[in-house]
Structures are given as C-alpha cells and as structure tokens.
Design a protein around this motif. Structure first.
Motif, PDB file in Angstrom:
ATOM      1  N   THR A   1     -41.060  66.239  26.115  1.00  0.00           N
ATOM      2  CA  THR A   1     -40.538  66.578  24.743  1.00  0.00           C
ATOM      3  C   THR A   1     -42.210  68.031  24.762  1.00  0.00           C
ATOM      4  N   GLN A   2     -42.876  68.012  25.549  1.00  0.00           N
ATOM      5  CA  GLN A   2     -43.686  68.609  25.525  1.00  0.00           C
ATOM      6  C   GLN A   2     -43.556  70.328  25.855  1.00  0.00           C
ATOM      7  N   LEU A   3     -42.743  70.068  27.147  1.00  0.00           N
ATOM      8  CA  LEU A   3     -41.962  71.115  27.564  1.00  0.00           C
ATOM      9  C   LEU A   3     -41.267  72.060  26.424  1.00  0.00           C
ATOM     10  N   THR A   4     -40.947  72.191  25.253  1.00  0.00           N
ATOM     11  CA  THR A   4     -39.805  72.374  24.485  1.00  0.00           C
ATOM     12  C   THR A   4     -41.327  73.815  23.846  1.00  0.00           C
TER      13      THR A   4
ATOM     14  N   THR B   1     -34.972  70.741  27.100  1.00  0.00           N
ATOM     15  CA  THR B   1     -34.812  69.482  28.318  1.00  0.00           C
ATOM     16  C   THR B   1     -33.543  68.071  27.722  1.00  0.00           C
ATOM     17  N   LEU B   2     -32.790  68.417  29.032  1.00  0.00           N
ATOM     18  CA  LEU B   2     -32.061  66.091  28.995  1.00  0.00           C
ATOM     19  C   LEU B   2     -32.845  66.045  30.157  1.00  0.00           C
TER      20      LEU B   2
ATOM     21  N   LEU C   1     -31.672  64.551  24.609  1.00  0.00           N
ATOM     22  CA  LEU C   1     -31.645  66.357  24.821  1.00  0.00           C
ATOM     23  C   LEU C   1     -32.872  66.162  23.421  1.00  0.00           C
ATOM     24  N   GLN C   2     -33.814  67.375  23.576  1.00  0.00           N
ATOM     25  CA  GLN C   2     -34.971  68.279  23.613  1.00  0.00           C
ATOM     26  C   GLN C   2     -34.539  69.667  23.522  1.00  0.00           C
ATOM     27  N   ARG C   3     -34.259  70.117  22.195  1.00  0.00           N
ATOM     28  CA  ARG C   3     -34.314  71.494  21.908  1.00  0.00           C
ATOM     29  C   ARG C   3     -35.877  72.389  22.054  1.00  0.00           C
TER      30      ARG C   3
ATOM     31  N   LEU D   1     -49.953  67.201  32.363  1.00  0.00           N
ATOM     32  CA  LEU D   1     -49.258  67.284  33.454  1.00  0.00           C
ATOM     33  C   LEU D   1     -47.548  68.256  33.465  1.00  0.00           C
ATOM     34  N   THR D   2     -48.122  68.568  31.760  1.00  0.00           N
ATOM     35  CA  THR D   2     -46.645  69.775  31.331  1.00  0.00           C
ATOM     36  C   THR D   2     -46.945  71.166  31.262  1.00  0.00           C
ATOM     37  N   ARG D   3     -48.892  71.114  31.381  1.00  0.00           N
ATOM     38  CA  ARG D   3     -49.436  72.224  31.210  1.00  0.00           C
ATOM     39  C   ARG D   3     -49.850  72.824  33.070  1.00  0.00           C
ATOM     40  N   GLN D   4     -49.814  72.490  33.990  1.00  0.00           N
ATOM     41  CA  GLN D   4     -49.839  72.288  35.250  1.00  0.00           C
ATOM     42  C   GLN D   4     -48.083  72.745  35.356  1.00  0.00           C
ATOM     43  N   LEU D   5     -47.068  72.136  35.137  1.00  0.00           N
ATOM     44  CA  LEU D   5     -45.903  72.223  36.036  1.00  0.00           C
ATOM     45  C   LEU D   5     -45.541  74.148  35.451  1.00  0.00           C
ATOM     46  N   ARG D   6     -45.761  73.930  33.609  1.00  0.00           N
ATOM     47  CA  ARG D   6     -45.331  75.186  33.001  1.00  0.00           C
ATOM     48  C   ARG D   6     -46.056  76.141  33.699  1.00  0.00           C
ATOM     49  N   GLY D   7     -47.114  76.046  33.864  1.00  0.00           N
ATOM     50  CA  GLY D   7     -48.129  77.343  35.146  1.00  0.00           C
ATOM     51  C   GLY D   7     -47.031  77.598  36.022  1.00  0.00           C
ATOM     52  N   ILE D   8     -46.496  76.273  36.899  1.00  0.00           N
ATOM     53  CA  ILE D   8     -45.742  77.064  38.559  1.00  0.00           C
ATOM     54  C   ILE D   8     -44.607  77.593  38.193  1.00  0.00           C
ATOM     55  N   LEU D   9     -44.035  77.029  36.815  1.00  0.00           N
ATOM     56  CA  LEU D   9     -42.995  77.367  36.460  1.00  0.00           C
ATOM     57  C   LEU D   9     -42.901  79.347  36.442  1.00  0.00           C
ATOM     58  N   LYS D  10     -43.752  79.343  35.363  1.00  0.00           N
ATOM     59  CA  LYS D  10     -44.021  80.612  35.218  1.00  0.00           C
ATOM     60  C   LYS D  10     -44.654  81.759  36.407  1.00  0.00           C
ATOM     61  N   ASN D  11     -45.565  81.475  37.127  1.00  0.00           N
ATOM     62  CA  ASN D  11     -46.066  82.160  38.324  1.00  0.00           C
ATOM     63  C   ASN D  11     -45.005  82.252  39.543  1.00  0.00           C
TER      64      ASN D  11
END
Length: 351
Positions: free
Chosen positions: A116-119, A125-126, A83-85, A319-329
C-alpha cells in the motif's frame, strides 16, 4: 388335571412375548437401515470446508476502494491477488510480491505496508496468495518391527536374516541408477506445485503489463523468497526485471527448490535484504553471502535493514522508506542524457 390349563396358559404367554420381541427387533432393524441410509446420503452431499479458500474470500471482502481484487485462474481454481495502482501519473514500474503460503496476500506485519505504501513512490504492486504446498510425504519405516518377547530369534536366525536383507538391498541398489534416484518424478506433488508457481507468476506479469511502467521487481518475502527466485530463475534474460529477497527463509521440504542452490547458479543482480533479529538469521545471511561470492556473481548485494523505529509516527513507513531508497539507488536505471540541445548548439552557425 388343574396343572394342564396352567401350563397351557403359560405357553400362550411365552409365545405372545416371543412374537412381540421379534416384531420389535424387526422394527429396530428397519429403523437402523433407514437411519444409515439417511446418514450415507447426508455424508455424500456434505462438502468439506476449505479454510484457505474461505480466508481468501474474507480477505477480498475486507479490501477498500483503493485495492483492485484480482482472481487469477490456476488449474480451474482461483487464487487471490491484490492490485494497488501507483499514485503518480507516470509510474516507475511494478512490484510482484510473492508472500509465504502461510501468511497470504495482505499480511499486516510486512506485506500490507509495502503493497500500500510503495504506490506513493510510483510503484504498482500486485500481492499474490500462493497455493498451499503439498504435504510432506511420510518417510518409509526403516526400523524393524517390534518382536514379541516369546518369539525371540536365535543367533543363527538373525545371521540368516541379515544376510538375506543385505543381498536384497544390494540388488535394489544395483537396479536403480543414480540419475533415476536423484531426478524427481513428473508426477511428484512438489514438481506440480513448482509449475503452478511459475504459471501464477506469468499470470501476474500479464496483468501488470496492462499498466504503465518500465521496471519489474520480483519481491519474495519470507518463504515466498524461495518461490520468487524459482520463478525469476526460469528466465533471467528479461530486461528491466530484478529480484529482491526480503527476510528470505528456506522451505523445510527437501523436495522444494533450494534457495542456496539457486543463488549459486544465478548470475543476475540480486538484492538480499535481511533483519538482524536473531542468530539464525545471521547464519543464514552469511551462508547466502558466501554462496554468492563463490559463484562469482558480482550483481549480488546484501543489505542489513534497520530495526523498527520506536517513534509511533515513523512506524508505518519504517520499512517502505528503506526499500524505496535501496531500489532507487541500486536498481532504478537513470535516464540517458538528453543530447538534443547539445547537437543543436553544435550546428548553430558561428558557434
């Protein structure tokens, strides 16, 4: 007369040697019995090593203070979850990561950077360690046994044997209904395994429900995408819960859930993210896209991710930045507009 004492002496010597040999044999037998008893006792008390469990224990010991090591109780056994808060005061939501059983909860290539980076972008994240799937059953032998060259059958014998075999197969086919042949048994190891996956997902969701956050992302990575979608498909009516497949790969076991079948039967929003590394990934991505189009699922979206960056400074977040952008949009719903100010303005006298 002198021969008699000589024969008598030889007789005594032979008798003595025979008695000594019998005594040695008896002692050896007793020693062997004692050794076998000791070996049996040692074997009975020996504990077989469990590499997967030892790997989870070592992985738990290697975590830093930022990671909470969580042990989820699953059928009297413990499964590791990391678990990462989120590093923000108001987290956006949670990400439950279903990893491939062969990689684990902290695979350095994809899992560790994401969990670790999506936090840093407001996500709790779990990451789950899935139990090992059951070993594939050995298929039944269908070829005839090899015959001895001296026991060749005559043509008449072969015809008789073929006729008997045909009648037996016909009777067996008639005694099995189509439903019984296609429906897996409740005691099938793969059926029990899929139930374990659902239980593990529920335990993870309950653990994250204690933390703030409105949106829940079910993220499946590699073969973990099959198990993530299987868990997600158990209840697709939950609000603010979305499915993301990252580099999905089918499970080779024929009794495991089929990724294409689940995509065909789903009408929920699905984000399918894939890498264009080889022809096989291209073929699989096209199959998933065509399956979703035929099913009429307008919420299915497929994205081809960019390859790794060559710059070493950009590598950790590629990868984290790409995933974060897709989730946000495409998944994060915008908050409804605040109408309090507008209503007050309308009620102001003289306006």
């Amino acid at each position: 007369m002198k021969l008699k004492p000589l024969f008598f002496t030889l007789f005594l010597v032979i008798s003595t040697l025979s008695s000594a040999a019998e005594t040695d044999n008896a002692n050896d037998t007793e020693a062997n019995s004692a050794d076998s008893s000791t070996t049996e006792a040692t074997t009975a008390s020996r504990v077989m090593p469990d590499p997967a469990r030892q790997q989870q224990a070592d992985l738990a010991q290697a975590q830093n203070a930022e990671t909470d090591v969580v042990w989820l109780e699953l059928n009297d056994q413990k499964q590791l979850a990391l678990l990462q808060r989120a590093t923000t005061a108001t987290p956006t939501g949670h990400v439950i990561m279903f990893t491939a059983p062969s990689t684990g909860a902290d695979w350095p290539d994809l899992v560790h950077p994401l969990r670790t980076q999506l936090t840093e972008y407001g996500w709790n994240t779990l990451s789950l360690s899935l139990p090992r799937p059951p070993a594939a059953a050995i298929p039944k032998r269908t070829l005839p046994n090899l015959q001895n060259s001296n026991q060749l059958q005559s043509p008449s014998d072969n015809e008789t044997a073929d006729a008997d075999q045909t009648s037996t197969e016909t009777a067996d086919a008639a005694s099995v209904t189509p439903d019984a042949a296609e429906t897996p048994s409740a005691n099938d190891p793969m059926v029990e395994y899929t139930q374990q996956i659902v239980t593990l997902g529920d335990l993870a969701a309950s653990r994250l429900a204690e933390l703030p956050g409105d949106i829940t992302i079910i993220l499946g990575i590699g073969e973990g995408a099959v198990w993530a979608m299987h868990y997600f498909s158990q209840d697709e009516t939950q609000e603010n819960r979305f499915l993301v497949l990252l580099d999905p790969m089918p499970v080779t076991d024929d009794k495991a859930p089929s990724l294409l079948t689940m995509i065909k039967n789903s009408q929920s929003p699905i984000l399918d993210l894939w890498f264009n590394d080889n022809r096989y990934q291209q073929q699989q991505a096209k199959l998933r896209m065509h399956t979703a189009l035929r099913s009429g699922n307008e919420g299915y979206q497929q994205f081809r991710l960019n390859q790794r960056a060559n710059a070493s400074k950009k590598e950790p977040l590629w990868l984290t930045r790409q995933l974060r952008g897709i989730l946000k949009n495409h998944l994060q719903t915008s908050q409804p507009p605040d109408t309090t100010t507008a209503n007050q303005a309308e009620l102001t006298p003289g306006s």
